[in-house]
Design an enzyme around this catalytic site. Structure first.
Site, PDB file in Angstrom:
ATOM      1  N   THR A 189      25.334  36.262  40.332  1.00  0.00           N
ATOM      2  CA  THR A 189      25.644  37.130  39.196  1.00  0.00           C
ATOM      3  C   THR A 189      24.802  38.396  39.194  1.00  0.00           C
ATOM      4  O   THR A 189      25.264  39.458  38.787  1.00  0.00           O
ATOM      5  CB  THR A 189      25.424  36.363  37.879  1.00  0.00           C
ATOM      6  OG1 THR A 189      26.242  35.188  37.885  1.00  0.00           O
ATOM      7  CG2 THR A 189      25.789  37.212  36.675  1.00  0.00           C
ATOM      8  N   TYR A 246      33.553  38.345  35.565  1.00  0.00           N
ATOM      9  CA  TYR A 246      32.906  39.149  36.603  1.00  0.00           C
ATOM     10  C   TYR A 246      33.095  38.487  37.956  1.00  0.00           C
ATOM     11  O   TYR A 246      33.429  37.306  38.054  1.00  0.00           O
ATOM     12  CB  TYR A 246      31.412  39.340  36.315  1.00  0.00           C
ATOM     13  CG  TYR A 246      30.604  38.075  36.366  1.00  0.00           C
ATOM     14  CD1 TYR A 246      29.992  37.641  37.542  1.00  0.00           C
ATOM     15  CD2 TYR A 246      30.455  37.280  35.231  1.00  0.00           C
ATOM     16  CE1 TYR A 246      29.254  36.479  37.598  1.00  0.00           C
ATOM     17  CE2 TYR A 246      29.717  36.104  35.268  1.00  0.00           C
ATOM     18  CZ  TYR A 246      29.126  35.711  36.453  1.00  0.00           C
ATOM     19  OH  TYR A 246      28.411  34.551  36.495  1.00  0.00           O
ATOM     20  N   SER A 259      26.923  31.488  43.639  1.00  0.00           N
ATOM     21  CA  SER A 259      26.043  30.359  43.961  1.00  0.00           C
ATOM     22  C   SER A 259      26.747  29.017  43.914  1.00  0.00           C
ATOM     23  O   SER A 259      26.226  28.030  44.434  1.00  0.00           O
ATOM     24  CB  SER A 259      24.813  30.350  43.052  1.00  0.00           C
ATOM     25  OG  SER A 259      25.147  30.055  41.721  1.00  0.00           O
ATOM     26  N   THR A 282      22.715  31.750  39.456  1.00  0.00           N
ATOM     27  CA  THR A 282      22.007  30.787  38.607  1.00  0.00           C
ATOM     28  C   THR A 282      22.572  29.367  38.678  1.00  0.00           C
ATOM     29  O   THR A 282      21.870  28.408  38.363  1.00  0.00           O
ATOM     30  CB  THR A 282      22.028  31.248  37.138  1.00  0.00           C
ATOM     31  OG1 THR A 282      23.383  31.398  36.697  1.00  0.00           O
ATOM     32  CG2 THR A 282      21.274  32.564  36.973  1.00  0.00           C
ATOM     33  N   ASP A 283      23.823  29.201  39.095  1.00  0.00           N
ATOM     34  CA  ASP A 283      24.443  27.876  39.050  1.00  0.00           C
ATOM     35  C   ASP A 283      23.714  26.852  39.916  1.00  0.00           C
ATOM     36  O   ASP A 283      23.571  25.690  39.530  1.00  0.00           O
ATOM     37  CB  ASP A 283      25.914  27.955  39.489  1.00  0.00           C
ATOM     38  CG  ASP A 283      26.812  28.534  38.420  1.00  0.00           C
ATOM     39  OD1 ASP A 283      26.319  28.795  37.307  1.00  0.00           O
ATOM     40  OD2 ASP A 283      28.009  28.728  38.691  1.00  0.00           O
ATOM     41  N   LYS A 310      18.915  24.722  34.877  1.00  0.00           N
ATOM     42  CA  LYS A 310      19.808  25.550  34.073  1.00  0.00           C
ATOM     43  C   LYS A 310      20.335  24.687  32.937  1.00  0.00           C
ATOM     44  O   LYS A 310      20.958  23.653  33.168  1.00  0.00           O
ATOM     45  CB  LYS A 310      20.962  26.102  34.918  1.00  0.00           C
ATOM     46  CG  LYS A 310      21.858  27.076  34.154  1.00  0.00           C
ATOM     47  CD  LYS A 310      22.901  27.716  35.067  1.00  0.00           C
ATOM     48  CE  LYS A 310      23.737  28.725  34.274  1.00  0.00           C
ATOM     49  NZ  LYS A 310      24.714  29.437  35.126  1.00  0.00           N
ATOM     50  N   GLU A 350      15.808  -1.188  31.773  1.00  0.00           N
ATOM     51  CA  GLU A 350      16.979  -2.030  31.523  1.00  0.00           C
ATOM     52  C   GLU A 350      17.599  -2.534  32.825  1.00  0.00           C
ATOM     53  O   GLU A 350      18.395  -3.464  32.817  1.00  0.00           O
ATOM     54  CB  GLU A 350      18.019  -1.261  30.702  1.00  0.00           C
ATOM     55  CG  GLU A 350      17.553  -0.939  29.282  1.00  0.00           C
ATOM     56  CD  GLU A 350      18.640  -0.258  28.477  1.00  0.00           C
ATOM     57  OE1 GLU A 350      19.652  -0.912  28.159  1.00  0.00           O
ATOM     58  OE2 GLU A 350      18.469   0.943  28.161  1.00  0.00           O
TER      59      GLU A 350
END
Length: 367
Positions: free
Chosen positions: A53, A66, A99, A132-133, A205, A322
């Site tokens: 981005t 975008y 990304s 950023t992903d 993220k 558990e």
């Protein structure tokens, strides 16, 4: 008649006037040389651009639409006022992708280029621009294979370069500022966005569109940065990087997402498909249904390493709460989310670590 005194004074004035351009030129040359010396004394930062981005341009398909990776790294740097005063910058375009398309090939290319740059003393630090992903995954991979103490910083943006109030330039400036700071040495790979400095292990993220999307819910930030200062609030920790696989290959590890009415089909299918490891994004503290647990037991008997993580956004996946991890030979991911647990398991398997005991020890070593 004009007196000798007047003529002498006139000559002095004319000489001074005639020398003004030369003196001005000499001053400009001296100033340029001083600037060059100052620039040469700045840290050398290699910028590796991968797209994302931060290199995006707006698209008309929606108000926030975008296309990622539409601007080059060189253009990106050119749009950051004052960054040239922080460091000597060299920019290379490693890839130019969104990304979500990040892959092992780019990871290995980045790791090898960083290793080469430091081995040949081409740079004092590296800054990577990234979407950023999957930024946290790239950062975590590199953090586990880079063996030098020089800073490696990842940065990006939530808004494309053409957006109103684009956040990329400020993030880029602060990433270079952290990279150039001596305090950043020995801290492994760091992620810098929105005035926060975060560790590769801790950062995630946490929001789809918010600017302050990156947080470290389990470990907290390691420091803060603004245009004036860099402040680290945690001590440097010892690091134990893993060897980078020489064949640039990572074993197949699948993530299986836990949910209500969960069966074992995805687990069984992963085993049939040749997975060497499975990470369960379990419910709560990494829990699964009894049916899925039976599938995990079958996977273990087939020689597949099974790691329990959690789909919850924060908190540790602890051993033997558990689920009886000791009985089934399972690994608890501790603070690592499923995507980071997958990467660490891939690297451990590639480094010959195959027993639950060795793998569990490695998962806990970074804390």
């Amino acid at each position: 008649m004009v007196s000798v005194r007047v003529l002498s004074l006139l000559g002095t004035i004319l000489t001074a006037v005639s020398m003004q351009p030369a003196l001005a030129h000499a001053g400009q040359v001296g100033s340029a040389i001083a600037t060059m010396h100052k620039q040469d004394s700045l840290p050398r930062v290699l910028v590796l651009a991968t797209g994302g981005t931060i290199s995006g341009k707006a698209d008309t398909r929606s108000a926030i639409g975008y296309d990622a990776g539409a601007v080059s790294g060189q253009q990106l740097i050119a749009g950051v006022p004052g960054v040239e005063k922080l460091a000597q910058l060299q920019v290379e375009q490693v890839s130019n992708i969104a990304s979500q398309n990040m892959n092992n090939q780019v990871w290995f290319k980045l790791a090898e280029r960083i290793r080469q740059a430091f081995a040949k003393n081409e740079a004092d630090a590296v800054v990577i621009t990234h979407g950023t992903d999957t930024m946290e995954e790239t950062a975590f991979f590199l953090d586990n294979v880079i063996r030098v103490s020089r800073p490696v910083i990842l940065t990006g943006a939530m808004r494309p370069s053409t957006a109103i109030s684009a956040d990329g330039p400020a993030n880029m400036y602060e990433a270079v500022k952290v990279a150039a700071d001596p305090q950043a040495r020995g801290r492994g790979v760091l992620v810098v966005l929105n005035d926060a400095i975060q560790s590769a292990r801790g950062v995630s993220k946490m929001h789809t569109t918010e600017l302050q999307t990156f947080h470290s819910p389990n470990l907290g930030v390691v420091g803060y940065v603004d245009p004036a200062t860099v402040r680290f609030i945690t001590a440097v920790k010892p690091r134990q990087p893993l060897a980078l696989p020489v064949d640039h290959m990572l074993p197949q590890v699948q993530i299986v997402y836990g949910h209500a009415d969960m069966d074992a089909r995805q687990i069984d299918d992963a085993v049939k498909d040749g997975a060497r490891g499975i990470v369960i994004a379990g419910m709560g503290d990494g829990n699964v249904s009894d049916t899925a647990l039976a599938g995990m037991e079958r996977a273990r008997k087939a020689g597949v390493v099974v790691v329990r993580s959690t789909r919850v956004g924060s908190g540790f996946t602890n051993r033997n709460v558990e689920v009886d991890d000791d009985r089934y030979g399972l690994v608890a991911s501790m603070d690592l989310n499923p995507q980071k647990a997958r990467i660490l398991l891939q690297l451990l398997l590639a480094n010959g670590k195959t027993t639950p005991e060795d793998i569990q020890s490695a998962f806990q070593a970074g804390l």
